[in-house]
Design a protein around this motif. Structure first.
Motif, PDB file in Angstrom:
ATOM      1  N   PHE A  33       0.859  -1.180   0.000  1.00 41.16           N
ATOM      2  CA  PHE A  33       0.000   0.000   0.000  1.00 41.16           C
ATOM      3  C   PHE A  33       0.898   1.234   0.000  1.00 41.16           C
ATOM      4  N   VAL A  34       0.796   2.045  -1.046  1.00 43.68           N
ATOM      5  CA  VAL A  34       1.688   3.196  -1.204  1.00 43.68           C
ATOM      6  C   VAL A  34       0.898   4.497  -1.164  1.00 43.68           C
ATOM      7  N   GLY A  35       1.329   5.411  -0.310  1.00 44.10           N
ATOM      8  CA  GLY A  35       0.670   6.710  -0.225  1.00 44.10           C
ATOM      9  C   GLY A  35       1.094   7.435   1.033  1.00 44.10           C
ATOM     10  N   PRO A  36       0.715   8.691   1.169  1.00 42.61           N
ATOM     11  CA  PRO A  36       1.116   9.477   2.335  1.00 42.61           C
ATOM     12  C   PRO A  36       0.373   9.049   3.598  1.00 42.61           C
ATOM     13  N   PRO A  37       0.949   9.329   4.761  1.00 45.64           N
ATOM     14  CA  PRO A  37       0.235   9.055   6.013  1.00 45.64           C
ATOM     15  C   PRO A  37      -1.096   9.806   6.031  1.00 45.64           C
ATOM     16  N   GLY A  38      -2.097   9.174   6.599  1.00 47.28           N
ATOM     17  CA  GLY A  38      -3.394   9.827   6.714  1.00 47.28           C
ATOM     18  C   GLY A  38      -4.274   9.705   5.491  1.00 47.28           C
ATOM     19  N   ALA A  39      -3.802   8.967   4.467  1.00 47.96           N
ATOM     20  CA  ALA A  39      -4.597   8.806   3.247  1.00 47.96           C
ATOM     21  C   ALA A  39      -5.427   7.528   3.258  1.00 47.96           C
ATOM     22  N   PHE A 121       7.686   0.472   5.531  1.00 46.29           N
ATOM     23  CA  PHE A 121       8.538  -0.452   4.781  1.00 46.29           C
ATOM     24  C   PHE A 121       9.607   0.291   3.996  1.00 46.29           C
ATOM     25  N   ASP A 122       9.287   1.489   3.516  1.00 45.71           N
ATOM     26  CA  ASP A 122      10.228   2.252   2.692  1.00 45.71           C
ATOM     27  C   ASP A 122      11.468   2.692   3.452  1.00 45.71           C
ATOM     28  N   THR A 123      11.453   2.587   4.794  1.00 41.16           N
ATOM     29  CA  THR A 123      12.632   2.977   5.579  1.00 41.16           C
ATOM     30  C   THR A 123      13.576   1.805   5.835  1.00 41.16           C
ATOM     31  N   ALA A 124      13.256   0.625   5.314  1.00 36.05           N
ATOM     32  CA  ALA A 124      14.058  -0.568   5.604  1.00 36.05           C
ATOM     33  C   ALA A 124      15.508  -0.396   5.164  1.00 36.05           C
ATOM     34  N   GLU A 150       5.349   5.218   2.070  1.00 36.08           N
ATOM     35  CA  GLU A 150       5.010   6.508   1.469  1.00 36.08           C
ATOM     36  C   GLU A 150       5.412   6.526  -0.001  1.00 36.08           C
ATOM     37  N   GLU A 151       6.504   5.848  -0.314  1.00 31.72           N
ATOM     38  CA  GLU A 151       7.001   5.725  -1.675  1.00 31.72           C
ATOM     39  C   GLU A 151       7.840   4.462  -1.749  1.00 31.72           C
ATOM     40  N   VAL A 152       8.269   4.093  -2.939  1.00 25.09           N
ATOM     41  CA  VAL A 152       9.109   2.909  -3.094  1.00 25.09           C
ATOM     42  C   VAL A 152      10.489   3.357  -3.566  1.00 25.09           C
TER      43      VAL A 152
END
Length: 220
Positions: A33-39, A121-124, A150-152
């Motif tokens: 699931f990709v998108g900004p927090p709160g979406a 996950f993007d911070t891994a 938030e992004e890949v």
């Protein structure tokens, strides 16, 4: 809680909800699931888990009463087979992915499946991403992974390619405002917060706690 009420917890993301409801017929082992927090990513993860746990009502699956309970607990984030993993610090580390692997191989407690939601996950870090890739590529039969990002980043494209991707764009201002009104806020203030929140209900709720926001806006 019925199925319609379950998915109604995901506001303003009709396209994503449609994809996820369709995916319930034959769910793959991993979703992204990709998108900004709160979406709506987190809400969608809980709703999707609730729908998986509740089943379709066919033979061998939960009866109507059990299905209601599965949905209700999942939406509240309290279902024993819905596991959320979030890094404690700035990045997802190997220690986090080791926990994900261990949890993944444990049998479900109440439902027929287990859902593990991996936030940020993007911070891994590279080693953590490599470890998670192996787990996602060789998943336990009863476990479904939902990765939130938030992004890949370019370095995570390989693991992303192993997942069914669902995008969650920023919410429209009117959707955010409606959510704030539903929280009990007056329409005028809700509209101000929605404009400042940049498509995020979470950000709007944080801004609602800032008593100086209205004054600063007037100063602009």
């Amino acid at each position: 809680m019925n199925d319609e009420a379950l998915w109604a917890t995901v506001v303003g993301q009709d396209a994503a909800v449609s994809l996820l409801r369709g995916a319930l017929v034959a769910p793959v082992h991993a979703f992204l699931f990709v998108g900004p927090p709160g979406a709506g990513r987190a809400e969608a993860a809980r709703a999707f888990a609730g729908a998986l746990f509740a089943g379709s009502g066919s033979e061998g699956e939960p009866d109507a009463e059990e299905a209601v309970r599965h949905r209700r607990l999942a939406v509240a984030g309290q279902h024993p087979d819905l596991i959320r993993v979030e890094p404690d610090g700035r990045a997802l580390l190997v220690a986090d992915t080791e926990r994900i692997t261990v949890e993944g191989w444990r049998s479900p407690v109440e439902a027929r499946r287990k859902v593990i939601v991996v936030d940020r996950f993007d911070t891994a870090e590279p080693e953590a991403a490599a470890s998670l890739l192996k787990t996602v590529e060789e998943p336990p039969a009863t476990t479904i992974f939902v990765l939130l990002a938030e992004e890949v980043p370019a370095e995570h494209v390989t693991i992303a390619s192993r997942c069914f991707r669902v995008d969650f764009p920023p919410l429209a201002d009117e959707v955010v405002a409606a959510a704030m009104v539903a929280d009990g806020m007056d329409a005028e203030r809700a509209a101000v917060l929605a404009e400042a929140a940049a498509g995020s209900i979470d950000r709007a709720r944080l801004l609602a706690e800032d008593p100086a926001l209205h004054g600063r806006r007037n100063a602009w």
